[in-house]
Write a protein that holds these residues in place. Structure first.
Motif, PDB file in Angstrom:
ATOM      1  N   VAL A  63      25.595  18.693   3.602  1.00 48.76           N
ATOM      2  CA  VAL A  63      24.759  18.288   4.731  1.00 48.76           C
ATOM      3  C   VAL A  63      25.354  18.885   5.996  1.00 48.76           C
ATOM      4  N   ARG A  64      24.543  19.671   6.692  1.00 46.76           N
ATOM      5  CA  ARG A  64      24.974  20.252   7.965  1.00 46.76           C
ATOM      6  C   ARG A  64      23.974  19.839   9.045  1.00 46.76           C
ATOM      7  N   CYS A  65      24.498  19.383  10.154  1.00 43.22           N
ATOM      8  CA  CYS A  65      23.684  18.836  11.237  1.00 43.22           C
ATOM      9  C   CYS A  65      23.557  19.835  12.376  1.00 43.22           C
ATOM     10  N   LEU A  66      22.358  19.915  12.944  1.00 40.19           N
ATOM     11  CA  LEU A  66      22.094  20.800  14.073  1.00 40.19           C
ATOM     12  C   LEU A  66      22.597  20.160  15.357  1.00 40.19           C
ATOM     13  N   PHE A  67      23.333  20.925  16.154  1.00 44.27           N
ATOM     14  CA  PHE A  67      23.805  20.420  17.439  1.00 44.27           C
ATOM     15  C   PHE A  67      23.847  21.562  18.446  1.00 44.27           C
ATOM     16  N   CYS A  68      23.862  21.200  19.695  1.00 43.46           N
ATOM     17  CA  CYS A  68      23.896  22.167  20.793  1.00 43.46           C
ATOM     18  C   CYS A  68      25.349  22.527  21.064  1.00 43.46           C
ATOM     19  N   LYS A  69      25.705  23.771  20.764  1.00 43.89           N
ATOM     20  CA  LYS A  69      27.084  24.241  20.931  1.00 43.89           C
ATOM     21  C   LYS A  69      27.356  24.625  22.383  1.00 43.89           C
ATOM     22  N   SER A  70      26.321  25.107  23.058  1.00 47.66           N
ATOM     23  CA  SER A  70      26.468  25.561  24.436  1.00 47.66           C
ATOM     24  C   SER A  70      25.151  25.340  25.177  1.00 47.66           C
ATOM     25  N   LEU A  78      25.460  24.632  13.488  1.00 45.27           N
ATOM     26  CA  LEU A  78      25.472  23.614  12.439  1.00 45.27           C
ATOM     27  C   LEU A  78      26.883  23.076  12.260  1.00 45.27           C
ATOM     28  N   LEU A  79      26.968  21.788  12.025  1.00 50.33           N
ATOM     29  CA  LEU A  79      28.228  21.096  11.788  1.00 50.33           C
ATOM     30  C   LEU A  79      28.168  20.479  10.399  1.00 50.33           C
ATOM     31  N   THR A  80      29.106  20.873   9.520  1.00 49.30           N
ATOM     32  CA  THR A  80      29.168  20.280   8.184  1.00 49.30           C
ATOM     33  C   THR A  80      29.719  18.871   8.303  1.00 49.30           C
ATOM     34  N   ILE A  81      28.990  17.925   7.718  1.00 50.70           N
ATOM     35  CA  ILE A  81      29.376  16.518   7.782  1.00 50.70           C
ATOM     36  C   ILE A  81      30.007  16.112   6.449  1.00 50.70           C
ATOM     37  N   GLU A  82      31.256  15.669   6.516  1.00 50.61           N
ATOM     38  CA  GLU A  82      31.996  15.234   5.330  1.00 50.61           C
ATOM     39  C   GLU A  82      32.284  13.742   5.340  1.00 50.61           C
ATOM     40  N   ARG A  83      32.285  13.137   6.520  1.00 46.65           N
ATOM     41  CA  ARG A  83      32.649  11.727   6.646  1.00 46.65           C
ATOM     42  C   ARG A  83      31.591  10.963   7.420  1.00 46.65           C
ATOM     43  N   SER A  84      31.467   9.691   7.119  1.00 46.42           N
ATOM     44  CA  SER A  84      30.466   8.844   7.779  1.00 46.42           C
ATOM     45  C   SER A  84      30.702   8.755   9.288  1.00 46.42           C
ATOM     46  N   LYS A  85      31.954   8.781   9.689  1.00 40.91           N
ATOM     47  CA  LYS A  85      32.263   8.710  11.118  1.00 40.91           C
ATOM     48  C   LYS A  85      31.703   9.943  11.852  1.00 40.91           C
ATOM     49  N   GLN A  86      31.774  11.121  11.216  1.00 41.26           N
ATOM     50  CA  GLN A  86      31.191  12.334  11.801  1.00 41.26           C
ATOM     51  C   GLN A  86      29.677  12.162  11.936  1.00 41.26           C
ATOM     52  N   TRP A  87      29.060  11.619  10.894  1.00 35.78           N
ATOM     53  CA  TRP A  87      27.617  11.382  10.917  1.00 35.78           C
ATOM     54  C   TRP A  87      27.244  10.452  12.082  1.00 35.78           C
ATOM     55  N   THR A  88      27.972   9.358  12.211  1.00 40.11           N
ATOM     56  CA  THR A  88      27.699   8.378  13.260  1.00 40.11           C
ATOM     57  C   THR A  88      27.828   9.011  14.647  1.00 40.11           C
ATOM     58  N   ARG A  89      28.882   9.804  14.845  1.00 39.80           N
ATOM     59  CA  ARG A  89      29.059  10.492  16.133  1.00 39.80           C
ATOM     60  C   ARG A  89      27.912  11.454  16.411  1.00 39.80           C
ATOM     61  N   TRP A  90      27.461  12.177  15.368  1.00 42.02           N
ATOM     62  CA  TRP A  90      26.358  13.124  15.540  1.00 42.02           C
ATOM     63  C   TRP A  90      25.062  12.390  15.899  1.00 42.02           C
ATOM     64  N   VAL A  91      24.766  11.285  15.201  1.00 43.32           N
ATOM     65  CA  VAL A  91      23.558  10.509  15.512  1.00 43.32           C
ATOM     66  C   VAL A  91      23.637   9.998  16.945  1.00 43.32           C
ATOM     67  N   ASP A  92      24.799   9.526  17.344  1.00 51.03           N
ATOM     68  CA  ASP A  92      24.988   9.056  18.716  1.00 51.03           C
ATOM     69  C   ASP A  92      24.757  10.192  19.718  1.00 51.03           C
ATOM     70  N   TRP A  93      25.286  11.378  19.420  1.00 51.52           N
ATOM     71  CA  TRP A  93      25.061  12.544  20.302  1.00 51.52           C
ATOM     72  C   TRP A  93      23.565  12.842  20.410  1.00 51.52           C
ATOM     73  N   CYS A  94      22.853  12.815  19.275  1.00 47.44           N
ATOM     74  CA  CYS A  94      21.401  13.070  19.288  1.00 47.44           C
ATOM     75  C   CYS A  94      20.683  12.059  20.175  1.00 47.44           C
ATOM     76  N   ARG A  95      21.052  10.802  20.060  1.00 48.25           N
ATOM     77  CA  ARG A  95      20.424   9.748  20.865  1.00 48.25           C
ATOM     78  C   ARG A  95      20.670   9.979  22.356  1.00 48.25           C
ATOM     79  N   ARG A  96      21.926  10.259  22.714  1.00 45.52           N
ATOM     80  CA  ARG A  96      22.271  10.471  24.122  1.00 45.52           C
ATOM     81  C   ARG A  96      21.636  11.736  24.682  1.00 45.52           C
ATOM     82  N   SER A  97      21.498  12.760  23.847  1.00 43.27           N
ATOM     83  CA  SER A  97      20.964  14.046  24.289  1.00 43.27           C
ATOM     84  C   SER A  97      19.454  14.148  24.131  1.00 43.27           C
ATOM     85  N   ASN A  98      18.845  13.113  23.551  1.00 46.63           N
ATOM     86  CA  ASN A  98      17.420  13.144  23.253  1.00 46.63           C
ATOM     87  C   ASN A  98      17.066  14.323  22.335  1.00 46.63           C
TER      88      ASN A  98
END
Length: 127
Positions: A63-70, A78-98
């Motif tokens: 599972v690799r998640c799309l994120f804004c690098k710059s 893309l960020l490869t997600i291996e741990r639930s904590k990484q997933w949670t941080r990514w979801v939080d980033w998506c929420r904050r960044s809309n």
């Protein structure tokens, strides 16, 4: 709060373009995900294995998640997600960044290393 997860899936290499990753060669679907903030990455991977009708004794998924690098210039990666904590941080980033919850799911044989290119082709098809 939008709990739709955009899932790109399939075989092949991720292409890069002027704004970063280009996922246009992959299949795409939208699936509802209840409480993405509380999702466990192991459970999500099992869910995708079932969704794509893969034999869990032979295959797993990456599972690799799309994120804004710059932002200047705008570059997506893309960020490869291996741990639930990484997933949670990514979801939080998506929420904050809309930003939409967008991921790439690719299958690999359990006897292969996730970072290595697969010698066998696994076709992912949805439902």
């Amino acid at each position: 709060m939008n709990n739709q997860l955009t899932v790109y899936y399939g075989n092949g290499e991720v292409r890069r373009g002027p704004i970063g990753v280009d996922l246009s060669q992959f299949g795409v679907m939208s699936v509802p995900l209840e409480n993405p903030e509380r999702a466990n990455i192991r459970d999500l991977k099992k869910w995708f294995v079932r969704m794509f009708s893969l034999d869990p004794n032979i295959y797993s998924v990456k599972v690799r998640c799309l994120f804004c690098k710059s932002v200047e210039p705008l570059i997506w990666d893309l960020l490869t997600i291996e741990r639930s904590k990484q997933w949670t941080r990514w979801v939080d980033w998506c929420r904050r960044s809309n930003a939409p919850l967008t991921i790439l799911v690719q299958a690999y044989g359990r006897d292969e290393c996730v970072g290595e290119r697969s010698s066998s082709v696994v076709t992912l098809s949805c439902c």
